[in-house]
Design an enzyme around this catalytic site. Sequence first.
Site, PDB file in Angstrom:
ATOM      1  N   GLY A   8       1.017  -1.167   0.063  1.00 48.87           N
ATOM      2  CA  GLY A   8       0.015  -0.134  -0.213  1.00 48.87           C
ATOM      3  C   GLY A   8       0.933   1.448  -0.153  1.00 48.87           C
ATOM      4  CD  GLN A  12      -4.671  10.209   4.431  1.00 44.01           C
ATOM      5  OE1 GLN A  12      -5.436   9.201   5.110  1.00 44.01           O
ATOM      6  NE2 GLN A  12      -4.771  11.280   4.895  1.00 44.01           N
ATOM      7  CE1 TYR A 143     -10.543   1.796   8.457  1.00 41.85           C
ATOM      8  CE2 TYR A 143     -11.533   2.403  10.312  1.00 41.85           C
ATOM      9  CZ  TYR A 143     -10.526   2.397   9.388  1.00 41.85           C
ATOM     10  OH  TYR A 143      -9.245   3.004   9.758  1.00 41.85           O
TER      11      TYR A 143
END
Length: 319
Positions: A8, A12, A143
Amino acid sequence: MKNILVIGSTGQIGSELTRELRRLYGNEHVVAGYITGAEPKGELKDGGPSALADVTDGAGIAEVVKKYQIDTIYNLAALLSVVAESKPKLAWKIGIDGLWNILEVARENNCAVFTPSSIGSFGKHTPHKGTPQDTIQRPQTMYGITKVTTEMLSDYYQRKYGVDTRAVRFPGIISYVTPPGGGTTDYAVDIYYSAVRGEKFVCPIAQGTLMDMMYMPDALKAAITIMEADPTRLVHHNAFNVTAMSFAPETIYAEIKKHKPEFEMVYDVDPLKQSIADSWPDKMDDTCARREWGWMPDYDLKRMTIDMLKNLEIKLLKK
């Protein structure tokens, strides 16, 4: 940590963590893992090795680990809170089925693994003020469910197989480098962009809603420091509460107005984001992280605001 794989790496956190790890450990020792359609560009691509590393492909991950002699994996693959709620099946596939693949590769190749958890792992029945390290969680979002499962599965591999798994529960993370990507706390990034652009900010979170937050440099510091920590000092492994500041929308607005007196904000509450925010802690207790591996943030709201405004003005002026 000698050879590190960041899964990843274009996200962000991953994009900034990869750069910081390369600065600390050397460019050639940090592999930027990516998925098809999210390949590294610019400095991420040119600054060191990169490799296709999709968590849903355990065999592919194993090949990368062996090729680069990886001893530490930063597994940052996940959907953020609001996106996960709209795509729950995909959130599970990436967050949990993907984690299982990573942990199996780590078990077979003797790798340490960092897979972050979140304040989203807590639920409405969790104590909201001074949220303890060990407490009821019971989240009601997909989540949050994946994050609790992440913590438990990582601990299981640590106990049963001796895999060195470690993690922190990140609060909302604020950064000027990478745009937000679908998190409940994203308003605390967007508000700075509006202020620098001279726009009125429409806040999707209600006045008085306290949430834990952290500036990206501190998030990177936490992710690196915990993996460097002496394992004999760790009582907990997955995952440590960490925090730097807690504020409501009106608080960050007031801090920005000290520098941008003309800045305006109005409220238009998003029901989904608000319901998620209401289920999260106002303020976590990070005593265990401070005691077991020396956690200490560097930024408070005042210092972060000065740095965010300065860097966003430079960034947006270039466009």
